[in-house]
Design an enzyme around this catalytic site. Structure first.
Site, short mmCIF file in Angstrom:
data_model
loop_
_atom_site.label_atom_id
_atom_site.label_comp_id
_atom_site.label_asym_id
_atom_site.label_seq_id
_atom_site.Cartn_x
_atom_site.Cartn_y
_atom_site.Cartn_z
N GLU A 106 -3.75 -3.91 13.18
CA GLU A 106 -3.34 -3.81 11.79
C GLU A 106 -1.92 -4.36 11.59
OE1 GLU A 106 -3.85 -3.49 8.79
OE2 GLU A 106 -5.04 -1.77 8.20
N ASP A 107 -1.60 -4.68 10.35
CA ASP A 107 -0.24 -5.12 10.04
C ASP A 107 0.72 -3.94 9.91
OD1 ASP A 107 -1.47 -4.21 7.72
OD2 ASP A 107 -0.97 -5.97 6.51
N ASP A 110 0.53 2.71 6.54
CA ASP A 110 1.30 3.21 5.40
C ASP A 110 0.86 4.66 5.15
OD1 ASP A 110 3.08 2.97 3.23
OD2 ASP A 110 1.51 2.28 1.89
N ARG A 172 3.27 -14.41 3.26
CA ARG A 172 2.58 -14.12 4.53
C ARG A 172 3.03 -15.04 5.65
NH1 ARG A 172 -1.71 -10.51 3.76
NH2 ARG A 172 -2.94 -10.77 1.86
P1 IMP Z 1 -2.74 2.52 4.05
O1 IMP Z 1 -4.20 2.77 3.92
O2 IMP Z 1 -1.95 3.14 2.94
O3 IMP Z 1 -2.18 2.89 5.40
O4 IMP Z 1 -2.57 0.99 3.77
C1 IMP Z 1 -2.35 0.07 4.70
C2 IMP Z 1 -2.42 -1.31 4.07
O5 IMP Z 1 -1.63 -1.40 2.87
C3 IMP Z 1 -1.85 -2.30 5.03
O6 IMP Z 1 -2.85 -2.81 5.87
C4 IMP Z 1 -1.23 -3.33 4.11
O7 IMP Z 1 -2.19 -4.33 3.81
C5 IMP Z 1 -0.86 -2.59 2.86
N1 IMP Z 1 0.58 -2.26 2.82
C6 IMP Z 1 1.14 -1.05 2.96
N2 IMP Z 1 2.48 -1.08 2.87
C7 IMP Z 1 2.80 -2.37 2.70
C8 IMP Z 1 4.06 -3.09 2.55
O8 IMP Z 1 5.17 -2.53 2.57
N3 IMP Z 1 3.97 -4.44 2.37
C9 IMP Z 1 2.78 -5.10 2.35
N4 IMP Z 1 1.58 -4.48 2.50
C10 IMP Z 1 1.59 -3.13 2.66
MG MG Z 2 -3.86 -4.79 5.37
#
Ligand code: IMP
Ligand code: MG
Length: 186
Positions: A106-107, A110, A172
């Protein structure tokens, strides 16, 4: 069109991670992953979550000194995944994961909701083990209890772009990671 480095100059709040720092950490992660799986007999499938993990994925797998299979999934969230936790599979996996070791790439973690969904997805399909490597971790924002296994860096609760991460599909292709000024995304 405007050059990207000009856009960055006006939109950047802070340079968080430069190219060299990222490269060194990705090499370390590759080593840890290699050591972790080298005594395993089951096949290792490394699954990149599109599109955010694309740059990290390409660099990471070159530092895994083991035979692996690769696959990709694309996920989109209904509205904001952060709020609902409901995700939709836009591109499904092609590999059969039964009895295999899965490493999700994953990137950023969050709220953790995407990862929790993926974790269950692979478990339900009979994966032997499911581990996570995420380039970034934003622990302050976590809403569900989940943690990665091979994490690059912890980052502050800002909007972060570059090295695969986007804002409205932009930034990106930056080779480094920055935070954006609030006025850019608010
Ligand atoms: P989660 O389900 O809230 O953990 O979301 C994760 C996804 O939200 C990541 O895979 C990102 O694609 C996106 N995301 C969360 N925070 C950021 C950020 O600060 N910048 C860009 N994308 C983010
Ligand atoms: Mg993502």
């Amino acid at each position: 069109m405007k050059r990207l480095d000009c856009i960055v100059k006006s939109d950047m709040k802070e340079l968080l991670l430069d190219e060299k720092t990222i490269k060194n950490r990705v090499e370390e992660l590759g080593k840890s992953i290699t050591e972790y799986y080298e005594n395993e007999d089951a096949e290792l499938v490394v699954v990149g979550i599109l599109r955010g993990s694309s740059l990290f994925f390409a660099d990471l797998i070159r530092n895994i000194n083991l035979p692996i299979l690769i696959d990709f999934m694309a996920i989109s969230s209904y509205g904001s995944s952060s709020e609902s936790g409901v995700v939709k599979i836009v591109k499904d996996l092609e590999a059969d994961v039964t009895g295999k070791n899965i490493l999700i790439v994953e990137d950023i973690i969050d709220t953790g909701k995407t990862l929790k969904y993926l974790f269950n997805y692979f478990k339900e399909r009979g994966a032997k083990t499911v581990k996570v490597s995420s380039m970034l971790d934003k622990p302050e924002r976590r809403l569900v209890e989940i943690s990665g296994d091979f994490i690059g860096f912890e980052v502050p609760n800002d909007f972060i772009v570059g090295y695969g991460l986007d804002y409205n599909q932009s930034y990106r292709n930056l080779p480094y990671i920055i935070s954006l000024k609030e006025e850019v995304y608010k």
